[in-house]
Scaffold this active site. Sequence first.
Site, PDB file in Angstrom:
ATOM      1  N   ASP A 156      -2.641   8.786  -5.100  1.00  0.00           N
ATOM      2  CA  ASP A 156      -1.801   8.955  -6.284  1.00  0.00           C
ATOM      3  C   ASP A 156      -1.526  10.437  -6.547  1.00  0.00           C
ATOM      4  OD1 ASP A 156      -1.806   6.101  -6.945  1.00  0.00           O
ATOM      5  OD2 ASP A 156      -3.913   6.420  -7.408  1.00  0.00           O
ATOM      6  N   GLU A 182      -1.432   0.214   4.145  1.00  0.00           N
ATOM      7  CA  GLU A 182      -0.264  -0.432   3.528  1.00  0.00           C
ATOM      8  C   GLU A 182       0.932  -0.448   4.481  1.00  0.00           C
ATOM      9  OE1 GLU A 182      -2.444   1.512  -0.156  1.00  0.00           O
ATOM     10  OE2 GLU A 182      -0.453   2.304   0.329  1.00  0.00           O
ATOM     11  N   GLU A 209       5.010   3.190  -5.953  1.00  0.00           N
ATOM     12  CA  GLU A 209       3.742   3.497  -5.290  1.00  0.00           C
ATOM     13  C   GLU A 209       3.071   2.184  -4.901  1.00  0.00           C
ATOM     14  OE1 GLU A 209       0.921   6.239  -3.781  1.00  0.00           O
ATOM     15  OE2 GLU A 209       2.976   6.494  -4.508  1.00  0.00           O
TER      16      GLU A 209
END
Length: 497
Positions: free
Chosen positions: A481, A328, A297
């Site tokens: 998450d 990201e 992750e």
Amino acid sequence: MALWRGSAYAGFLALAVGCVFLLEPELPGSALRSLWSSLCLGPAPAPPGPVSPEGRLAAAWDALIVRPVRRWRRVAVGVNACVDVVLSGVKLLQALGLSPGNGKDHSVLHSRNDLEEAFIHFMGKGAAAERFFSDKETFHDIAQVASEFPGAQHYVGGNAALIGQKFAANSDLKVLLCGPVGPKLHELLDDNVFVPPESLQEVDEFHLILEYQAGEEWGQLKAPHANRFIFSHDLSNGAMNMLEVFVSSLEEFQPDLVVLSGLHMMEGQSKELQRKRLLEVVTSISDIPTGIPVHLELASMTNRELMSSIVHQQVFPAVTSLGLNEQELLFLTQSASGPHSSLSSWNGVPDVGMVSDILFWILKEHGRSKSRASDLTRIHFHTLVYHILATVDGHWANQLAAVAAGARVAGTQACATETIDTSRVSLRAPQEFMTSHSEAGSRIVLNPNKPVVEWHREGISFHFTPVLVCKDPIRTVGLGDAISAEGLFYSEVHPHY
């Protein structure tokens, strides 16, 4: 009298067919319409059901989301964990005596002024960011004000702990968490999360989560989206101190899925330590028995050299699966000179075709193929209004359910509801899009009744679904998450992996 009997007869039949609708909702609509027509009762009524695009999409998800045949039994998660202190960013900065000035990004925060400028920079974009605060004493002072601030809330924090907590909500799963776990965090964790004694420490690591709402104003500033700015002075997670404990715990725990996170926390470390730690990460992953998938992750980063090292120093080929968001993904392609790397930032909603091109490039350049001994076969991409699950063919199953489950949890967790509340969410995904800009892609038109769109490109499958975005989010922290954990929970890896 005959007329009355005919009306009563028709009414009785209408009632009977209505009962069939209620008792057998799964009966094909064509069969019900045929029955109705044969009784000469006029046009058939529409079956009951959701009429809004959001309602139709949520109902379609529910039908698609099924548990995989082969399920995970034991999941090991590491190595970053902390306590999140969540509060209003504007109110905290006001309490610190700061006033809104010009926004400016800082890769590392050294002062209160740096914090104010960086917060304004990202609030103005409505973008998430995470930064390291270098001054221990100043951070401690700010953290104390934040922790005692009226309305401040304490939550489980850190990608690994949040993913572990999400998995632990499933009582049939055993979850191991390795990370720096202090007394407050241990108290907050689900009883179903096992923490090895070597992971326990006397003091918690605190991360400050400054939230802002869509349309919230501070001076001349107005946030276009709800989001959060995270900062910390976190040395335990920054040095990945629990990596060795994590790996040594796996032999006894014997997981069938490993989830790794926390590499982004190394940004506050020296280049030498970063390089050394990454090599140790690769070595540690290689010690995990073959056949156990490893999901990495990613999280917000600013150090291009560190990101490039993660891509090139065998970290990507060593892991099986990646989870990441739009910030990201763009930073990754910029750092490694991938497709669309000249783009400085996304202009609003990330273009689906561009995202698809970058995901394709990652799996083609660093994923498993006949000529490359890489384990990487899966990427779960999430942004505010849509998700894409990209997989190398032949390695994963149940992708429709996995991507739909990830998108569904984004809507329920943000709104803090058990199921999708269609009055509190909105469908904001692009109504049509191209699947690629690097080659002749297909044009897709969104259909809420069939919310998962699939396309293929040179042995790689893409599964796209919109997100039902919470109009008034209760909490934005940990959404990525939760999305990755839920997507993994519904994913099935093929036995030959």
